[in-house]
Design a protein around this motif. Sequence first.
Motif, PDB file in Angstrom:
ATOM      1  N   MET A 138       0.835  -1.209   0.000  1.00 23.49           N
ATOM      2  CA  MET A 138       0.000   0.000   0.000  1.00 23.49           C
ATOM      3  C   MET A 138       0.871   1.261   0.000  1.00 23.49           C
ATOM      4  SD  MET A 138      -2.970   1.390  -0.056  1.00 23.49           S
ATOM      5  CE  MET A 138      -4.083   0.041   0.322  1.00 23.49           C
ATOM      6  N   GLN A 139       1.942   1.229   0.810  1.00 18.46           N
ATOM      7  CA  GLN A 139       2.838   2.367   0.884  1.00 18.46           C
ATOM      8  C   GLN A 139       3.485   2.641  -0.466  1.00 18.46           C
ATOM      9  OE1 GLN A 139       3.116   4.363   3.381  1.00 18.46           O
ATOM     10  NE2 GLN A 139       4.716   5.673   2.559  1.00 18.46           N
ATOM     11  N   ASN A 140       3.942   1.576  -1.144  1.00 19.00           N
ATOM     12  CA  ASN A 140       4.554   1.736  -2.463  1.00 19.00           C
ATOM     13  C   ASN A 140       3.561   2.277  -3.490  1.00 19.00           C
ATOM     14  OD1 ASN A 140       7.074   0.961  -1.677  1.00 19.00           O
ATOM     15  ND2 ASN A 140       6.958  -1.099  -2.524  1.00 19.00           N
ATOM     16  N   THR A 141       2.297   1.864  -3.366  1.00 18.52           N
ATOM     17  CA  THR A 141       1.268   2.343  -4.294  1.00 18.52           C
ATOM     18  C   THR A 141       1.098   3.853  -4.181  1.00 18.52           C
ATOM     19  OG1 THR A 141       0.073   0.241  -4.179  1.00 18.52           O
ATOM     20  CG2 THR A 141      -1.148   2.168  -4.952  1.00 18.52           C
ATOM     21  N   LYS A 142       1.044   4.361  -2.946  1.00 12.67           N
ATOM     22  CA  LYS A 142       0.912   5.803  -2.732  1.00 12.67           C
ATOM     23  C   LYS A 142       2.157   6.544  -3.199  1.00 12.67           C
ATOM     24  CE  LYS A 142      -2.212   5.447   1.250  1.00 12.67           C
ATOM     25  NZ  LYS A 142      -2.368   5.715   2.704  1.00 12.67           N
ATOM     26  N   LEU A 143       3.324   5.977  -2.897  1.00  9.99           N
ATOM     27  CA  LEU A 143       4.574   6.624  -3.256  1.00  9.99           C
ATOM     28  C   LEU A 143       4.757   6.728  -4.759  1.00  9.99           C
ATOM     29  CD1 LEU A 143       7.249   5.288  -0.728  1.00  9.99           C
ATOM     30  CD2 LEU A 143       6.458   7.639  -1.021  1.00  9.99           C
ATOM     31  N   LYS A 144       4.387   5.662  -5.479  1.00  8.80           N
ATOM     32  CA  LYS A 144       4.631   5.687  -6.918  1.00  8.80           C
ATOM     33  C   LYS A 144       3.798   6.773  -7.598  1.00  8.80           C
ATOM     34  CE  LYS A 144       1.447   2.039  -8.537  1.00  8.80           C
ATOM     35  NZ  LYS A 144       1.372   0.690  -9.172  1.00  8.80           N
ATOM     36  N   TRP A 145       2.579   7.012  -7.097  1.00  8.60           N
ATOM     37  CA  TRP A 145       1.756   8.073  -7.671  1.00  8.60           C
ATOM     38  C   TRP A 145       2.288   9.453  -7.296  1.00  8.60           C
ATOM     39  CZ3 TRP A 145      -1.304   7.463 -11.584  1.00  8.60           C
ATOM     40  CH2 TRP A 145      -1.875   6.204 -11.819  1.00  8.60           C
ATOM     41  N   LEU A 146       2.819   9.575  -6.084  1.00  9.07           N
ATOM     42  CA  LEU A 146       3.423  10.841  -5.662  1.00  9.07           C
ATOM     43  C   LEU A 146       4.643  11.161  -6.524  1.00  9.07           C
ATOM     44  CD1 LEU A 146       3.679  13.234  -3.711  1.00  9.07           C
ATOM     45  CD2 LEU A 146       5.012  11.747  -2.191  1.00  9.07           C
ATOM     46  N   TYR A 147       5.508  10.153  -6.726  1.00 11.71           N
ATOM     47  CA  TYR A 147       6.687  10.343  -7.572  1.00 11.71           C
ATOM     48  C   TYR A 147       6.273  10.700  -8.999  1.00 11.71           C
ATOM     49  CZ  TYR A 147       9.652   8.265  -3.928  1.00 11.71           C
ATOM     50  OH  TYR A 147      10.326   8.009  -2.774  1.00 11.71           O
ATOM     51  N   LEU A 148       5.211  10.064  -9.482  1.00 14.56           N
ATOM     52  CA  LEU A 148       4.745  10.312 -10.846  1.00 14.56           C
ATOM     53  C   LEU A 148       4.306  11.773 -11.014  1.00 14.56           C
ATOM     54  CD1 LEU A 148       4.274   8.418 -13.381  1.00 14.56           C
ATOM     55  CD2 LEU A 148       1.860   8.572 -12.804  1.00 14.56           C
ATOM     56  N   ILE A 149       3.598  12.298 -10.027  1.00 14.96           N
ATOM     57  CA  ILE A 149       3.120  13.680 -10.088  1.00 14.96           C
ATOM     58  C   ILE A 149       4.296  14.660 -10.043  1.00 14.96           C
ATOM     59  CG2 ILE A 149       1.826  15.458  -8.838  1.00 14.96           C
ATOM     60  CD1 ILE A 149      -0.054  13.161  -7.923  1.00 14.96           C
ATOM     61  N   ILE A 150       5.229  14.419  -9.121  1.00 17.21           N
ATOM     62  CA  ILE A 150       6.390  15.308  -8.992  1.00 17.21           C
ATOM     63  C   ILE A 150       7.210  15.316 -10.275  1.00 17.21           C
ATOM     64  CG2 ILE A 150       8.572  15.687  -7.782  1.00 17.21           C
ATOM     65  CD1 ILE A 150       7.226  14.548  -5.260  1.00 17.21           C
ATOM     66  N   LEU A 151       7.452  14.128 -10.819  1.00 14.30           N
ATOM     67  CA  LEU A 151       8.250  14.026 -12.045  1.00 14.30           C
ATOM     68  C   LEU A 151       7.542  14.678 -13.223  1.00 14.30           C
ATOM     69  CD1 LEU A 151       9.625  10.395 -11.657  1.00 14.30           C
ATOM     70  CD2 LEU A 151      10.978  12.498 -11.677  1.00 14.30           C
ATOM     71  N   SER A 152       6.215  14.594 -13.256  1.00 14.29           N
ATOM     72  CA  SER A 152       5.459  15.240 -14.326  1.00 14.29           C
ATOM     73  C   SER A 152       5.680  16.751 -14.307  1.00 14.29           C
ATOM     74  CB  SER A 152       3.965  14.942 -14.180  1.00 14.29           C
ATOM     75  OG  SER A 152       3.701  13.566 -14.288  1.00 14.29           O
ATOM     76  N   LEU A 153       5.625  17.340 -13.119  1.00 17.78           N
ATOM     77  CA  LEU A 153       5.818  18.784 -12.982  1.00 17.78           C
ATOM     78  C   LEU A 153       7.251  19.187 -13.320  1.00 17.78           C
ATOM     79  CD1 LEU A 153       3.822  19.358  -9.663  1.00 17.78           C
ATOM     80  CD2 LEU A 153       3.121  20.007 -11.977  1.00 17.78           C
ATOM     81  N   VAL A 154       8.206  18.402 -12.818  1.00 16.99           N
ATOM     82  CA  VAL A 154       9.618  18.734 -13.026  1.00 16.99           C
ATOM     83  C   VAL A 154      10.010  18.565 -14.491  1.00 16.99           C
ATOM     84  CG1 VAL A 154      11.988  18.017 -12.510  1.00 16.99           C
ATOM     85  CG2 VAL A 154      10.316  18.222 -10.664  1.00 16.99           C
ATOM     86  N   TRP A 155       9.743  17.391 -15.049  1.00 15.52           N
ATOM     87  CA  TRP A 155      10.158  17.144 -16.432  1.00 15.52           C
ATOM     88  C   TRP A 155       9.296  17.891 -17.436  1.00 15.52           C
ATOM     89  CZ3 TRP A 155      11.249  11.255 -15.553  1.00 15.52           C
ATOM     90  CH2 TRP A 155      12.568  11.106 -15.122  1.00 15.52           C
ATOM     91  N   GLY A 156       8.056  18.202 -17.071  1.00 13.29           N
ATOM     92  CA  GLY A 156       7.230  19.019 -17.950  1.00 13.29           C
ATOM     93  C   GLY A 156       7.792  20.422 -18.108  1.00 13.29           C
ATOM     94  N   SER A 157       8.472  20.894 -17.076  1.00 17.25           N
ATOM     95  CA  SER A 157       9.108  22.214 -17.124  1.00 17.25           C
ATOM     96  C   SER A 157      10.489  22.173 -17.772  1.00 17.25           C
ATOM     97  CB  SER A 157       9.236  22.787 -15.705  1.00 17.25           C
ATOM     98  OG  SER A 157       7.975  22.865 -15.068  1.00 17.25           O
ATOM     99  N   SER A 158      11.041  20.989 -17.946  1.00 12.16           N
ATOM    100  CA  SER A 158      12.402  20.863 -18.487  1.00 12.16           C
ATOM    101  C   SER A 158      12.493  21.336 -19.928  1.00 12.16           C
ATOM    102  CB  SER A 158      12.868  19.409 -18.401  1.00 12.16           C
ATOM    103  OG  SER A 158      13.039  19.005 -17.061  1.00 12.16           O
ATOM    104  N   PHE A 159      11.429  21.127 -20.701  1.00 13.24           N
ATOM    105  CA  PHE A 159      11.485  21.466 -22.130  1.00 13.24           C
ATOM    106  C   PHE A 159      11.605  22.966 -22.360  1.00 13.24           C
ATOM    107  CE2 PHE A 159       9.587  17.303 -21.842  1.00 13.24           C
ATOM    108  CZ  PHE A 159      10.206  16.615 -22.862  1.00 13.24           C
ATOM    109  N   ILE A 160      10.881  23.762 -21.569  1.00 12.62           N
ATOM    110  CA  ILE A 160      11.002  25.207 -21.718  1.00 12.62           C
ATOM    111  C   ILE A 160      12.357  25.687 -21.198  1.00 12.62           C
ATOM    112  CG2 ILE A 160       9.977  25.842 -19.487  1.00 12.62           C
ATOM    113  CD1 ILE A 160       9.366  27.600 -22.862  1.00 12.62           C
ATOM    114  N   LEU A 161      12.905  25.015 -20.191  1.00 10.90           N
ATOM    115  CA  LEU A 161      14.234  25.368 -19.692  1.00 10.90           C
ATOM    116  C   LEU A 161      15.310  25.075 -20.732  1.00 10.90           C
ATOM    117  CD1 LEU A 161      13.964  24.087 -16.005  1.00 10.90           C
ATOM    118  CD2 LEU A 161      14.144  26.471 -16.746  1.00 10.90           C
ATOM    119  N   ILE A 162      15.141  23.971 -21.466  1.00  6.06           N
ATOM    120  CA  ILE A 162      16.068  23.667 -22.558  1.00  6.06           C
ATOM    121  C   ILE A 162      15.991  24.768 -23.617  1.00  6.06           C
ATOM    122  CG2 ILE A 162      16.527  22.098 -24.491  1.00  6.06           C
ATOM    123  CD1 ILE A 162      15.572  19.798 -22.675  1.00  6.06           C
ATOM    124  N   LYS A 163      14.766  25.139 -23.971  1.00 10.49           N
ATOM    125  CA  LYS A 163      14.563  26.184 -24.982  1.00 10.49           C
ATOM    126  C   LYS A 163      15.238  27.489 -24.570  1.00 10.49           C
ATOM    127  CE  LYS A 163      10.807  28.694 -27.308  1.00 10.49           C
ATOM    128  NZ  LYS A 163       9.328  28.817 -27.442  1.00 10.49           N
TER     129      LYS A 163
END
Length: 291
Positions: free
Chosen positions: A1-26
């Motif tokens: 159960m703990q891993n299930t919650k963590l994986k979704w938390l990591y997914l959300i954080i990574l989405s925000l971080v890597w989603g912003s990476s493309f404009i930073l590259i530009k």
Amino acid sequence: MQNTKLKWLYLIILSLVWGSSFILIKKSLIGLTPLQLGALRTLFAAVFLFLIGFRSMKTIAASDWKWIAISGFLGTFIPAFLFAFAETEIDSGIASILNSTTPLVTLILGVLIFSIRFNKNQLIGVIVGFVGCLALILEGASVNPGQNYWYALLVLCASVCYAMNVNIIKRYMQHISPMAIANGNFIVLVIPALIVLYGSDFFKAEVISSPKVHASLIYISILAVVGTGIAKVLFNKLVQISTPVFATSVTYTIPIVALLWGVLDNEQFTFYQVLASGIIILGVYLANRNR
């Protein structure tokens, strides 16, 4: 159960971080060449990771270093340059959408190389996803005739690298801590990055003294520390507590964040590109349904 919650938390954080990476590259490309950007991104991230976790490498066995090195080049070094070159010709939002093919490529390589089973839904998903990818590229070429959309292939090559990397981490590095993997990756990459940076003429006086370069260094620092260093550790952990296909599913939501940044930066995005993007996401969904 703990891993299930963590994986979704990591997914959300990574989405925000890597989603912003493309404009930073530009933004970084305003003052830096693709070679300089890729090399500096690697070096800045390496310094940050060494400061917070250098000792973790003591836990890496001699027999694991082969996979650590391969993972470093496939998961970090090569894609850093591929994306930098790609965004000299295509918009950051488009690059992020093309990157969403990574789960499809992960599945294909998993079947071909890592003996993962393949069913009918997944085959349909792969076909649909690549139809959407082709439609997106063709529409982008129509909307922006001045851009060279052959560079979109560089993003797809990066997706292949990422797909290989997540399968390797899942198969061969489950027993190594995410921090150790990340630090091991970058200790391998430091010398190649320095060689590339030296050959890119970055150390010339007129380059180092340029105000545009100074501004780009701020963007690349954020990209390296957050988008590469911290995200690398989180992603390694996500792969270990989930599946390769779930981990690469972060590319579903990355385009949403990246497109918002692109729109704010006055990038063009048409209805047909939205439609093509939806086809890609549908393909990824079908490929992962009932998995």
